[in-house]
Structures are given as C-alpha cells and as structure tokens.
Design a protein around this motif. Structure first.
Motif, mmCIF file in Angstrom:
data_model
loop_
_atom_site.group_PDB
_atom_site.id
_atom_site.type_symbol
_atom_site.label_atom_id
_atom_site.label_comp_id
_atom_site.label_asym_id
_atom_site.label_seq_id
_atom_site.Cartn_x
_atom_site.Cartn_y
_atom_site.Cartn_z
ATOM 1 N N MET A 188 1.011 -1.463 0.383
ATOM 2 C CA MET A 188 0.314 0.241 0.685
ATOM 3 C C MET A 188 0.720 1.269 -0.079
ATOM 4 O O MET A 188 2.049 0.803 0.942
ATOM 5 N N ARG A 189 0.403 2.285 -0.897
ATOM 6 C CA ARG A 189 1.100 3.317 -0.769
ATOM 7 C C ARG A 189 0.349 4.194 0.392
ATOM 8 O O ARG A 189 0.214 4.322 1.436
ATOM 9 N N PRO A 190 1.830 5.505 1.087
ATOM 10 C CA PRO A 190 1.304 6.365 2.127
ATOM 11 C C PRO A 190 -0.058 7.349 2.511
ATOM 12 O O PRO A 190 -0.803 6.893 3.162
ATOM 13 N N HIS A 238 -4.934 -3.299 -8.212
ATOM 14 C CA HIS A 238 -5.683 -2.100 -9.411
ATOM 15 C C HIS A 238 -6.134 -1.159 -8.606
ATOM 16 O O HIS A 238 -6.305 -0.085 -9.172
ATOM 17 N N LEU A 239 -6.332 -0.968 -7.294
ATOM 18 C CA LEU A 239 -6.785 -0.183 -6.433
ATOM 19 C C LEU A 239 -5.679 1.179 -5.919
ATOM 20 O O LEU A 239 -4.353 0.614 -5.518
ATOM 21 N N SER A 240 -6.041 2.127 -6.213
ATOM 22 C CA SER A 240 -4.752 3.539 -6.376
ATOM 23 C C SER A 240 -5.358 4.706 -5.723
ATOM 24 O O SER A 240 -6.639 4.674 -5.873
ATOM 25 N N GLY A 241 -4.804 5.680 -5.357
ATOM 26 C CA GLY A 241 -5.376 6.789 -5.245
ATOM 27 C C GLY A 241 -5.915 6.815 -3.865
ATOM 28 O O GLY A 241 -6.507 7.624 -3.238
ATOM 29 N N ARG A 255 -5.942 -9.525 -3.598
ATOM 30 C CA ARG A 255 -5.087 -9.292 -4.767
ATOM 31 C C ARG A 255 -5.277 -8.338 -5.202
ATOM 32 O O ARG A 255 -4.556 -7.551 -6.325
ATOM 33 N N PHE A 256 -7.085 -8.613 -5.892
ATOM 34 C CA PHE A 256 -7.492 -7.258 -6.865
ATOM 35 C C PHE A 256 -6.567 -5.841 -6.072
ATOM 36 O O PHE A 256 -6.592 -5.061 -6.744
ATOM 37 N N ILE A 257 -7.121 -5.741 -5.339
ATOM 38 C CA ILE A 257 -7.378 -4.628 -3.838
ATOM 39 C C ILE A 257 -5.438 -3.841 -4.081
ATOM 40 O O ILE A 257 -5.625 -2.416 -4.635
#
Length: 502
Positions: free
Chosen positions: A1-3, A309-312, A304-306
């Motif tokens: 995950m991103r910050p 492919h999920l961002s922002g 795994r999809f999260i």
C-alpha cells in the motif's frame, strides 16, 4: 500500500475508536450499557443488524464466490428475508412483553432457570466459535494487503474494537455499526466501479460465461445453492440467527416498540439482499477484469485485486471497509456475550438482578473477558482451505438448529424443562458430529456414515438440528410421561393409600 492508503486506513481506525469511546460517556447502568435505554431509532437498529451479521467474511468471501461460481448464493438471501418475516410476527411479540434483557429469558419464563442458562450457554459456545472464525478471516486480506502477519492483524483489530465496546456499550456499537456499514458498502461500490472500468465488455462478458445466473433449479441435498436447499436453509438459518441469537435479539430489545422492532428486522432482510448482490457482482466483474485471480483461492481474489489495481487512496478505503466489517461484528459479539453472561448467569446466581449500577461494572469485566477469548480463539484457528463464509455459517449452524427447536417447543409443546435441556444438549452434540463429519471421516478413515453426512449441504444443518431437537424433546417427554404414569399408578394403589376401586 502507498502512504496515502496507510493514512486513510489509520485515520479510519483511530476515528472509530475515538467516536465509540465518546458515545459511551455517562453510562448509568447495565440497562443503558446493554440496551441503550431502549431508545434507539429503528432505522439505526436496521443498519446495525446488517452490519452485525456482516463481517470481513462477506467482504472477501462473497466476491470470491461470485468470482469462482455465479450469483446463486443470492438465493440464500431470499430465504433470509422469509425467515425474518416469520420471526417478526411469530416470535417478536414474546420479546415485547416485559422488560427482557436477553432472548433466553423467554425460555426461562416458559420452563425455568435451567432452560434459560442451557440455551444461553449454547449461544455463547456458538458465538465464540463463529466470531473467532470471523476475526481470523480479516487477517487473510490484511496480511495480503499490508504485509502484516495473521497474529498482528488479529490483535490490532481485537484491541481497537474492545476499546470502544468496553467504554460505550450497545449505544456505541450501534452508531458505529451505522458508520461502518456505510464505509464497507462504499468500498464495495468503489471496487465494482474500478472492476467494470477494467473489464472488457463489463458485466456482459461475465453474463456470457454464465456468471450472472441467480437460480439453480436442481433438487439436491448436497448442492448448497440449489434453489430449495438455499431458500429453505436460508429461511431457517435467518429465523434461528435473528430469533434466538442474543447478538441480534439484543438490538431488537433496544428499540422503542414492537412495531419498530418489526420494521428493523424485516427491513434488514431487504438491505442484506442488496448487499449480497453488490458483493457478488464485484466477484463477477473481477472475473472479467482480473484473470490473474483464477490461479488463486476464492478468498484471496479480492485482496489481490485491491493491491494490484486500487490506487489514490482506494486501497486504503478498501482496507477501512474490511476493518469496518469486522469491527462491527466483533463489537456486537463481545457486547452480546457479556450481556448474556451478566444477565443469564451472574445476576440471578449472585442475587443482584436489580442492582443496575453493580451490573454495569460486572458487564464491563465480562466485556474484557470475552474480548480476550475471541482474540485467542482467532489466533488458534487454522482452517484456510474452505471459503471462510462457509466455515463460519457451518459453525453457527451447529447450534442454531437446537436453539430454534427450543423456541419452537416453547410456542407449540407442553414438554417439561428437563426434556428441553436434554434435547438442547443432545441436539447440539449430534449436530457437532454432522458439521464436522468430513474431518472426522478423514481422521478415522471412515468411508461409511460419516462420509455420507459430510456430503449434506450446509444450509440443511439448521432444519436438521431443529427437527432433531424437537424430536428428542417430544420422545423424552413421552418416555418420562409413561414413567411418571406408572409411578403415579403405584402410588395410588391400595397398598400405597390410594382409593383402590375394585
């Protein structure tokens, strides 16, 4: 995950705990702590019921079922609605009489304290086992998405939930449920939107592959989502869970009137159908958008999809949705277990039933105890092969049937307390063999009866348990009735002071 995802998830977790603790200020007694002074609005109870019966199991397993299969799981939800309608008119009036604290006081009023405590103990065993599974289930996606270990995920969730449940009681649990339901439905909607955007042809591709089939017309005792199996089993499961399980009944007791309780209960069935539809469609859309998931187990696909492919901040929202789903159910389990322990065991045995302030302190102690037990149970859970939604519902069905059987007997039969207690215990033991027949057959090398039992579709567990319990109680009653008649006849004989008519 991103910050940004970590920030969204952490902010949600901290906000829920803080808000729940704030809602719990100025608790005055056990009635306030466990029933919100019976002043909670029906629409909040409706949403809380849905959140309480929904955990991370729904959020990860139901999309997995839609991904690997089709939408026939939705037939269960149709049965759920039918079961709630029946309970709303057949059983809720009994709860509206008097000032009940738990569902099992109805059985105590009908037969006596042994029936009340036995049924309450059966509920505690079932709820502790099922919610340990649910808490473990959340560790699966959290481990995939965050890199945490299963134990770390379980402990973080358990402690965070316990903080506001201990402080706020049912009022905090219900209002946090309302928030958390919105969060995980928003997360599901966001995932569906992204999946449809990525899928070539959208749901049309899934439809062409037969992924949008809703009705399975087969007649089968072994296929869990055959129409009559799913609808009948779903109706009986819902009748048991929403008519005899303190986790749900506690909320209905917190409404202002019988009419409000009925609106909350039946309305929750409608919302559950919409919720299952959403998460099954997520699975169907993922089938078209995320072909890489076909090498994974169903429970791993959505996590795994999260990550892929999920961002922002959407990944953080998805994690918040998983946390919301689990925390709502976990908080409900802790509070209902503490309520049953306090009101069905401690208060009558200690002679403190009328001491509301004292029972508030005791209730909080039991809240801490049950919170710890559920975390330890989740840490001990090891089953990872079957979809966790099926595991949890199977475990719950182990005693839902016997409990529903006891309530049926209370309405329709004149059996005695000892017959009901015997039937509850015997019915639960038989159902334990049925539910765990597969593992037992593997361990014992039995190709016969146990293997045959293991093929029975799990939606039939509640109908079978109900029938067994009713049958055992009636058989015991007739046996004891004949014994009592013979004893009575000997007592009334001439040699024992009877009339001795010639």
């Amino acid at each position: 995950m991103r910050p940004i995802d970590w920030m969204v998830a952490a902010a949600y977790l901290a906000g829920v705990v803080a808000a729940g603790m704030w809602l719990g200020r100025r608790q005055t007694g056990a009635s306030d702590y466990f029933l919100g002074r019976r002043r909670l609005p029906w629409w909040a109870i409706l949403l809380s019921i849905v959140a309480a019966e929904t955990s991370a199991i729904t959020v990860i397993s139901v999309p997995g079922i839609g991904y690997t299969g089709d939408l026939t799981f939705l037939q269960l939800a149709f049965g759920y609605l039918l079961g709630r309608i029946g309970i709303a008119w057949l059983l809720l009036p009994a709860y509206a009489k008097g000032e009940l604290q738990t569902a099992y006081q109805v059985l105590g009023s009908r037969w006596g304290p042994h029936a009340r405590r036995t049924s309450s103990a059966v509920f505690m065993v079932t709820r502790a086992m099922a919610d340990s599974v649910r808490l473990f289930a959340t560790a699966i996606p959290l481990a995939v998405i965050t890199g945490w270990s299963y134990p770390a995920s379980i402990v973080v969730l358990g402690v965070a939930t316990l903080l506001y449940t201990y402080t706020g009681g049912l009022r905090a649990v219900v209002w946090m449920d309302v928030v958390q339901l919105g969060v995980y439905l928003l997360a599901g909607g966001a995932a569906l939107f992204v999946a449809l955007h990525l899928a070539p042809g959208g749901l049309a591709t899934a439809a062409a592959a037969g992924k949008l089939r809703v009705v399975d017309p087969r007649l089968s005792l072994t296929a869990p989502y055959a129409f009559f199996t799913a609808v009948i089993g779903g109706a009986m499961l819902s009748a048991a869970s929403h008519g005899t399980d303190q986790l749900i009944v506690q909320r209905l007791l917190a409404t202002r009137s019988l009419a409000d309780a009925r609106k909350a209960l039946v309305g929750s069935g409608v919302v559950v159908i919409a919720q299952f539809t959403l998460f099954l469609l997520v699975g169907a859309a993922l089938w078209a958008a995320f072909p890489a998931g076909r090498a994974l187990r169903g429970d791993e696909v959505f996590p795994r999809f999260i990550t892929a492919h999920l961002s922002g901040g959407l990944a953080g929202l998805a994690v918040a949705g998983l946390l919301a789903a689990t925390m709502s159910t976990h908080a409900s389990a802790i509070n209902s277990l503490a309520s049953a322990t306090t009101n069905d065991f401690y208060a009558p045995l200690a002679g403190r039933a009328g001491d509301d302030a004292h029972l508030l302190r005791v209730g909080r102690v039991f809240t801490l105890l049950w919170g710890t037990v559920l975390v330890l149970g989740a840490l001990l859970f090891r089953q990872k092969e079957a979809p966790v939604v099926v595991v949890a519902l199977s475990v719950a069905s182990l005693t839902y049937g016997p409990l529903l059987g006891a309530f049926v007997l209370a309405r329709l039969s004149r059996v005695r307390e000892r017959d009901v207690v015997l039937a509850l215990i015997a019915g639960s033991l038989v159902m334990a063999v049925v539910v765990f027949a597969g593992p037992l057959a593997s361990r014992l090398g039995d190709p016969g009866m146990l293997s045959a039992m293991s093929r029975l579709a799990w939606p039939w567990y509640v109908p079978l348990g109900t029938a067994l319990t009713v049958g055992i109680a009636l058989a015991s009653s007739m046996t004891h009735g004949r014994t009592d008649a013979r004893t009575h006849g000997r007592t009334d004989s001439p040699g024992h002071g009877g009339t001795g008519a010639a």
